[in-house]
Design a protein around this motif. Structure first.
Motif, PDB file in Angstrom:
ATOM      1  N   ASP A  24      35.901  37.744  31.728  1.00 37.00           N
ATOM      2  CA  ASP A  24      36.365  36.820  30.693  1.00 37.00           C
ATOM      3  C   ASP A  24      36.629  35.448  31.294  1.00 37.00           C
ATOM      4  OD1 ASP A  24      36.325  38.786  28.726  1.00 37.00           O
ATOM      5  OD2 ASP A  24      38.433  39.303  29.007  1.00 37.00           O
ATOM      6  N   LYS A  25      36.378  34.422  30.512  1.00 36.83           N
ATOM      7  CA  LYS A  25      36.600  33.041  30.951  1.00 36.83           C
ATOM      8  C   LYS A  25      38.058  32.837  31.373  1.00 36.83           C
ATOM      9  CE  LYS A  25      35.437  28.672  31.400  1.00 36.83           C
ATOM     10  NZ  LYS A  25      34.547  28.225  32.450  1.00 36.83           N
ATOM     11  N   ALA A  26      39.001  33.429  30.627  1.00 33.51           N
ATOM     12  CA  ALA A  26      40.426  33.279  30.951  1.00 33.51           C
ATOM     13  C   ALA A  26      40.739  33.851  32.333  1.00 33.51           C
ATOM     14  CB  ALA A  26      41.289  33.957  29.890  1.00 33.51           C
ATOM     15  N   LEU A  27      40.107  34.973  32.672  1.00 33.97           N
ATOM     16  CA  LEU A  27      40.317  35.578  33.988  1.00 33.97           C
ATOM     17  C   LEU A  27      39.751  34.681  35.081  1.00 33.97           C
ATOM     18  CD1 LEU A  27      41.364  37.992  35.590  1.00 33.97           C
ATOM     19  CD2 LEU A  27      39.193  39.140  35.139  1.00 33.97           C
ATOM     20  N   GLN A  28      38.602  34.094  34.821  1.00 30.36           N
ATOM     21  CA  GLN A  28      37.999  33.181  35.795  1.00 30.36           C
ATOM     22  C   GLN A  28      38.895  31.967  36.031  1.00 30.36           C
ATOM     23  OE1 GLN A  28      35.086  30.463  34.559  1.00 30.36           O
ATOM     24  NE2 GLN A  28      35.469  29.476  36.506  1.00 30.36           N
ATOM     25  N   LEU A  29      39.473  31.444  34.976  1.00 31.84           N
ATOM     26  CA  LEU A  29      40.371  30.292  35.118  1.00 31.84           C
ATOM     27  C   LEU A  29      41.607  30.652  35.932  1.00 31.84           C
ATOM     28  CD1 LEU A  29      40.097  28.795  31.519  1.00 31.84           C
ATOM     29  CD2 LEU A  29      39.048  27.910  33.620  1.00 31.84           C
ATOM     30  N   GLN A  30      42.138  31.852  35.706  1.00 29.23           N
ATOM     31  CA  GLN A  30      43.290  32.307  36.488  1.00 29.23           C
ATOM     32  C   GLN A  30      42.925  32.471  37.954  1.00 29.23           C
ATOM     33  OE1 GLN A  30      44.321  35.851  34.235  1.00 29.23           O
ATOM     34  NE2 GLN A  30      46.099  34.811  33.365  1.00 29.23           N
ATOM     35  N   LEU A  31      41.741  33.017  38.219  1.00 25.08           N
ATOM     36  CA  LEU A  31      41.286  33.169  39.607  1.00 25.08           C
ATOM     37  C   LEU A  31      41.103  31.806  40.273  1.00 25.08           C
ATOM     38  CD1 LEU A  31      38.710  36.064  39.265  1.00 25.08           C
ATOM     39  CD2 LEU A  31      40.723  36.071  40.745  1.00 25.08           C
ATOM     40  N   ASP A  33      42.636  29.029  39.511  1.00 27.09           N
ATOM     41  CA  ASP A  33      43.960  28.462  39.737  1.00 27.09           C
ATOM     42  C   ASP A  33      44.612  29.080  40.977  1.00 27.09           C
ATOM     43  OD1 ASP A  33      46.259  26.824  38.952  1.00 27.09           O
ATOM     44  OD2 ASP A  33      47.215  28.737  38.429  1.00 27.09           O
ATOM     45  N   LEU A  34      44.544  30.404  41.082  1.00 25.64           N
ATOM     46  CA  LEU A  34      45.117  31.085  42.246  1.00 25.64           C
ATOM     47  C   LEU A  34      44.375  30.706  43.527  1.00 25.64           C
ATOM     48  CD1 LEU A  34      47.224  33.070  43.265  1.00 25.64           C
ATOM     49  CD2 LEU A  34      45.633  34.932  42.724  1.00 25.64           C
ATOM     50  N   SER A  35      43.076  30.511  43.408  1.00 22.76           N
ATOM     51  CA  SER A  35      42.267  30.096  44.547  1.00 22.76           C
ATOM     52  C   SER A  35      42.730  28.740  45.078  1.00 22.76           C
ATOM     53  CB  SER A  35      40.793  30.028  44.139  1.00 22.76           C
ATOM     54  OG  SER A  35      39.996  29.552  45.181  1.00 22.76           O
ATOM     55  N   THR A  36      42.975  27.821  44.161  1.00 22.02           N
ATOM     56  CA  THR A  36      43.449  26.488  44.547  1.00 22.02           C
ATOM     57  C   THR A  36      44.836  26.564  45.191  1.00 22.02           C
ATOM     58  OG1 THR A  36      42.178  25.468  42.765  1.00 22.02           O
ATOM     59  CG2 THR A  36      44.000  24.184  43.684  1.00 22.02           C
ATOM     60  N   LYS A  37      45.724  27.323  44.571  1.00 24.25           N
ATOM     61  CA  LYS A  37      47.093  27.437  45.073  1.00 24.25           C
ATOM     62  C   LYS A  37      47.164  28.133  46.434  1.00 24.25           C
ATOM     63  CE  LYS A  37      49.369  27.584  40.569  1.00 24.25           C
ATOM     64  NZ  LYS A  37      50.063  28.442  39.589  1.00 24.25           N
ATOM     65  N   SER A  38      46.306  29.123  46.659  1.00 24.83           N
ATOM     66  CA  SER A  38      46.378  29.924  47.889  1.00 24.83           C
ATOM     67  C   SER A  38      45.449  29.436  48.993  1.00 24.83           C
ATOM     68  CB  SER A  38      46.046  31.381  47.575  1.00 24.83           C
ATOM     69  OG  SER A  38      44.689  31.512  47.159  1.00 24.83           O
ATOM     70  N   ASN A  39      44.580  28.487  48.665  1.00 23.49           N
ATOM     71  CA  ASN A  39      43.579  28.002  49.623  1.00 23.49           C
ATOM     72  C   ASN A  39      42.675  29.146  50.103  1.00 23.49           C
ATOM     73  OD1 ASN A  39      42.290  25.901  50.978  1.00 23.49           O
ATOM     74  ND2 ASN A  39      43.463  26.261  52.842  1.00 23.49           N
ATOM     75  N   ARG A  40      42.376  30.057  49.187  1.00 23.69           N
ATOM     76  CA  ARG A  40      41.450  31.160  49.450  1.00 23.69           C
ATOM     77  C   ARG A  40      40.312  31.060  48.445  1.00 23.69           C
ATOM     78  NH1 ARG A  40      43.394  35.393  52.661  1.00 23.69           N
ATOM     79  NH2 ARG A  40      45.616  35.322  53.105  1.00 23.69           N
ATOM     80  N   SER A  41      39.152  31.571  48.814  1.00 23.91           N
ATOM     81  CA  SER A  41      38.017  31.522  47.895  1.00 23.91           C
ATOM     82  C   SER A  41      38.203  32.536  46.771  1.00 23.91           C
ATOM     83  CB  SER A  41      36.710  31.822  48.633  1.00 23.91           C
ATOM     84  OG  SER A  41      36.656  33.190  49.020  1.00 23.91           O
ATOM     85  N   ARG A  42      37.549  32.284  45.666  1.00 27.29           N
ATOM     86  CA  ARG A  42      37.573  33.226  44.549  1.00 27.29           C
ATOM     87  C   ARG A  42      37.055  34.583  45.018  1.00 27.29           C
ATOM     88  NH1 ARG A  42      33.572  31.813  40.035  1.00 27.29           N
ATOM     89  NH2 ARG A  42      34.674  29.855  40.053  1.00 27.29           N
TER      90      ARG A  42
END
Length: 67
Positions: A24-31, A33-42
């Motif tokens: 889902d697009k919403a799940l991708q957006l959450q991933l 966001d978390l990717s940016t915050k954690s400095n880890r790749s999706r």
């Protein structure tokens, strides 16, 4: 040539595979966001989540409750 001077190369072991999934697009957006915050790749986050899920899964067979 002395054994200490040898430059030994072994074949690279690639233990990863490429798969395609739809989410889902919403799940991708959450991933993202978390990717940016954690400095880890999706990809890294998805792997971490899948490993966690597989280690903590509870499989229940059947649909009827047993008495």
């Amino acid at each position: 040539m002395n054994n200490d001077d040898e430059f030994i190369i072994t074949p690279k072991e690639d233990k990863s595979v490429t798969i395609t999934i739809r989410i889902d697009k919403a799940l991708q957006l959450q991933l993202d966001d978390l990717s940016t915050k954690s400095n880890r790749s999706r990809n890294e986050l998805i792997n971490m989540a899948l490993e966690y899920a597989l280690k903590n899964v509870k499989f229940v067979s059947g649909t009827k409750k047993e008495s």
